[in-house]
Each structure stands twice: as C-alpha cells, then as structure tokens.
Scaffold this motif. Structure first.
Motif, mmCIF file in Angstrom:
data_model
loop_
_atom_site.group_PDB
_atom_site.id
_atom_site.type_symbol
_atom_site.label_atom_id
_atom_site.label_comp_id
_atom_site.label_asym_id
_atom_site.label_seq_id
_atom_site.Cartn_x
_atom_site.Cartn_y
_atom_site.Cartn_z
ATOM 1 N N HIS A 1 0.813 -1.215 0.000
ATOM 2 C CA HIS A 1 0.000 0.000 0.000
ATOM 3 C C HIS A 1 0.849 1.269 0.000
ATOM 4 C CE1 HIS A 1 -3.660 -2.199 0.586
ATOM 5 N NE2 HIS A 1 -3.330 -2.654 1.781
ATOM 6 N N ASN A 2 0.349 2.285 -0.689
ATOM 7 C CA ASN A 2 0.849 3.651 -0.591
ATOM 8 C C ASN A 2 -0.349 4.567 -0.362
ATOM 9 O OD1 ASN A 2 3.611 3.079 -1.140
ATOM 10 N ND2 ASN A 2 3.144 2.940 -3.326
ATOM 11 N N ALA A 3 -0.070 5.831 -0.044
ATOM 12 C CA ALA A 3 -1.154 6.795 0.102
ATOM 13 C C ALA A 3 -1.931 6.909 -1.214
ATOM 14 C CB ALA A 3 -0.595 8.159 0.508
ATOM 15 N N ALA A 4 -3.243 7.057 -1.116
ATOM 16 C CA ALA A 4 -4.072 7.174 -2.320
ATOM 17 C C ALA A 4 -3.974 8.572 -2.925
ATOM 18 C CB ALA A 4 -5.524 6.852 -1.973
ATOM 19 N N GLN A 5 -3.817 9.590 -2.077
ATOM 20 C CA GLN A 5 -3.754 10.968 -2.567
ATOM 21 C C GLN A 5 -2.303 11.347 -2.876
ATOM 22 O OE1 GLN A 5 -6.400 13.817 -0.167
ATOM 23 N NE2 GLN A 5 -5.722 12.335 1.367
ATOM 24 N N PRO A 6 -2.073 12.144 -3.920
ATOM 25 C CA PRO A 6 -0.718 12.645 -4.153
ATOM 26 C C PRO A 6 -0.457 13.918 -3.356
ATOM 27 C CG PRO A 6 -2.135 13.381 -5.923
ATOM 28 C CD PRO A 6 -2.994 12.540 -4.995
ATOM 29 N N MET A 7 0.788 14.144 -2.992
ATOM 30 C CA MET A 7 1.234 15.470 -2.605
ATOM 31 C C MET A 7 1.498 16.224 -3.907
ATOM 32 S SD MET A 7 3.606 14.494 0.699
ATOM 33 C CE MET A 7 4.165 12.904 0.055
ATOM 34 N N THR A 8 1.451 17.553 -3.871
ATOM 35 C CA THR A 8 1.529 18.334 -5.111
ATOM 36 C C THR A 8 2.448 19.539 -4.957
ATOM 37 O OG1 THR A 8 -0.315 19.818 -4.607
ATOM 38 C CG2 THR A 8 -0.868 17.711 -5.653
#
Length: 362
Positions: A112-119
């Motif tokens: 698993h990784n975070a679903a949301q990206p950092m931007t």
C-alpha cells in the motif's frame, strides 16, 4: 486542519539538480497518515530517481529512509495514532494477496501507498520516492508504512532502517540465514554492504570477510565487525576468500554491488552447498552467463534479497531494541547530519564514496 504547505526536495527533470520548493500535503484520507519528518537519509535510490533510472514520472519528491512523528491519521487507522514515533517503510503489506495468505507477508505483491498525491503549489502531482517522499518537513503516507518503534532512539540512526541498512541487515539475517559459526563474505562495503557485515556479526558468524576496492570502505567494514579485509584491486578476491576459509569458500557470500562480475565472484567464492545472496541492484542491460554444471554440482542456493526480505512490523522494533541495547551500532552509519538544502551536495559525496550516509535532520 486544511492542507499544509511545507518545504521539500523535488527533482523536476532527468539529471537536473534537485531544488527545495513548496510542497502541498493534503489532509489524510482513509487509511492514511501525515508524518512530521525528523530525519531522512540520502540513499542511492534517490539519485536513481533523479537520473531517471527508476521511471520517468517526474517531478519526484525524493527521500525515503526516514523517521518521524505521526501528526494526523485518517479514518479507519488503528495501527498508529498522533504522537507515535515511527520509522517509515515501503512495504505496507496488504494482508490478502497470495503471499500474505500463505504466511509470507515479506513477499507481499500488493503493498500500500497513500491514495492521494502530494503536489506542487500549481497542483502538479508529485511522485513520492518509494511511495514515501521524505525530504520534506511533513509527508503523507499509508498508515501501514508507519512502523512504531521506541521513541528513545535517535531519529537519524533508526530512520536508516527504512531502506539501505535494512536491506543489508536482512540480506544476512533473513535471506542468507547466517547462523552462529558461519563464514560470510560481503562484496561491496558501502551502506548496504556494511549493514550486511553488521548483520553477519549480529547473527554470530565466526569469519566475516569484507571485500572492496576502496581502503576507506574496508576500514568502515572493520568497524562493523569484519574479521578479514580483502582489497580486490590488489588480487583475486575469490582466491582470497577461499584462502581465509581453509580453501573451501564461505558459507554465505553477499553481493552488495550487483554487477555480473561481482555476482560471478560470489558464485565462485561459495563453499559446497553455500548460499549466494544478491542484494546490490543491477541495471536492466546486465546479463549473466553461468555454466550449468558448476551450479548443479556445487549445490546450495542462489538468492536475491529485496528489502532484506524484511517484515517491518516484525523487524524494525526488534532492531531498534538491539540498537538501544548497544548490540547494533546504527549511529556508525551516520557520516554527517545535513540541512534540507544540502541534498544535492550529499549526492556528490555519496557518488564519490566519501560517506556511508548523509542524513537530513529537521
């Protein structure tokens, strides 16, 4: 809380110098956590990202060998809570794939990784190195990437378990299955190789042979527990390893370089029924030409070690405890502590072999 704006190290284009810029960190969604980063090591993998050697999904938010404190968690998170001191990992196991179901979660095929990206501030999504991205004041990860450890530990030291040091320790302890009294040879004594030396010592190996072409790295290996040093620029390392093991070869040989030449040396330097462990990372064009009869007649095992075959939830707390007991010197891996804007310079030092690890400390 609303989204947060923090400083982070970004690689915008292949081969271009990295830059410190503003990174937008969203609130954690279900299963996610925001971690305030305390320290993050500078690893060769980060340089591979910058050079386009992993993929071309620029821009990258670099950094992944990190320790920090959980600041926020999203819905459904039970394994950690705000205030927990954690080491970040890139093997947040799923629990339901075929490897996990067979009781082998260290081989999990759907981590698993975070679903949301950092931007970036203009909304451009960032690709986080190894799903972590920790050359940044705060990072968003999947909660399963947070492994809670004893908060008495020094962040700059134990954060290195997040990648390279765990890879080397695990190559000896997990993949190589080094046992008390074994003979072990380690080819390549950078950060991963010296961690393999430390792992062999921890396991109780009687003979630990460090092989490199750089005398400085061999001196480092001696500090981690190598009993014999072989400078491969001065003669045949295979002959030297056999000479130091009664003419037989080592029980376990660990290739921490990852080139066909060093793999061949490791193959030839094993005792009968010995184990070869490849933990150095090869490049796509590399090939092996192995005679089949010696492989058959020699027996043993030829293995590759991915992240030291570690299970973070099992291994990180145990290794941090050994560190706090004085039985595993993780501090020795920290060559220098640096600021966030010194990462590019740290890449140059790492490439020149001047440091085991530069560690960004916030």
């Amino acid at each position: 809380m609303a989204e947060q704006r923090v400083r982070g190290v970004v690689a915008r284009a292949k081969g271009a110098p990295v830059e410190v810029t503003t990174v937008v960190v969203p609130d954690p969604g279900p299963g996610e956590a925001v971690v305030r980063v305390l320290a993050c090591g500078v690893c060769h993998t980060d340089l591979h990202y910058r050079e386009g050697g992993i993929n071309d999904e620029f821009p990258f938010l670099l950094g992944h060998e990190a320790a920090g404190v959980v600041e926020q968690v999203g819905d459904g998170v039970g394994e950690v809570e705000p205030g927990d001191f954690v080491v970040l990992n890139w093997r947040a196991v799923c629990g339901v794939c075929r490897a996990c179901r067979r009781g082998r979660p260290w081989y999990c095929f759907d981590t698993h990784n975070a679903a949301q990206p950092m931007t970036l501030t203009d909304g451009t999504p960032l690709t986080a190195a190894l799903g972590i991205g920790a050359f940044v004041e705060k990072t968003l990860v999947h909660a399963g990437q947070c492994t809670k450890v004893d908060p008495a530990a020094r962040p700059a030291a134990v954060g290195l378990l997040g990648c390279g040091v765990m890879a080397g320790l695990g190559a000896a302890l997990n993949t190589g299955n080094v046992r008390r009294g074994d003979s072990v040879a380690v080819i390549g004594c950078g950060g991963v190789g010296n961690a393999a030396v430390a792992g062999a010592r921890l396991a109780g190996a009687a003979t630990i042979i460090a092989v490199d072409i750089d005398g400085r790295k061999l001196d480092w290996a001696q500090g981690f527990g190598a009993t014999h040093l072989v400078n491969a620029s001065e003669g045949d390392p295979v002959a030297a390893i056999k000479n130091l093991t009664g003419g037989f070869g080592a029980d376990v040989v660990i290739d921490a370089v990852g080139r066909p030449e060093t793999w061949q040396q490791a193959f030839e330097a094993r005792d009968l029924a010995g184990t070869l462990v490849l933990v150095g990372v090869p490049t796509p064009e590399m090939r092996l030409d192995v005679p089949l009869l010696p492989f058959f007649s020699h027996g043993g095992a030829l293995k590759s070690s991915w992240y030291g075959d570690c299970l973070p939830s099992r291994d990180f707390p145990m290794l941090v405890d050994l560190y706090l007991q004085g039985r595993l010197d993780l501090d020795r891996f920290v060559s220098e502590e640096i600021a966030l804007d010194e990462v590019e310079n740290a890449f140059a030092k790492m490439h020149a072999g001047e440091v085991l690890r530069s560690v960004v400390v916030f």
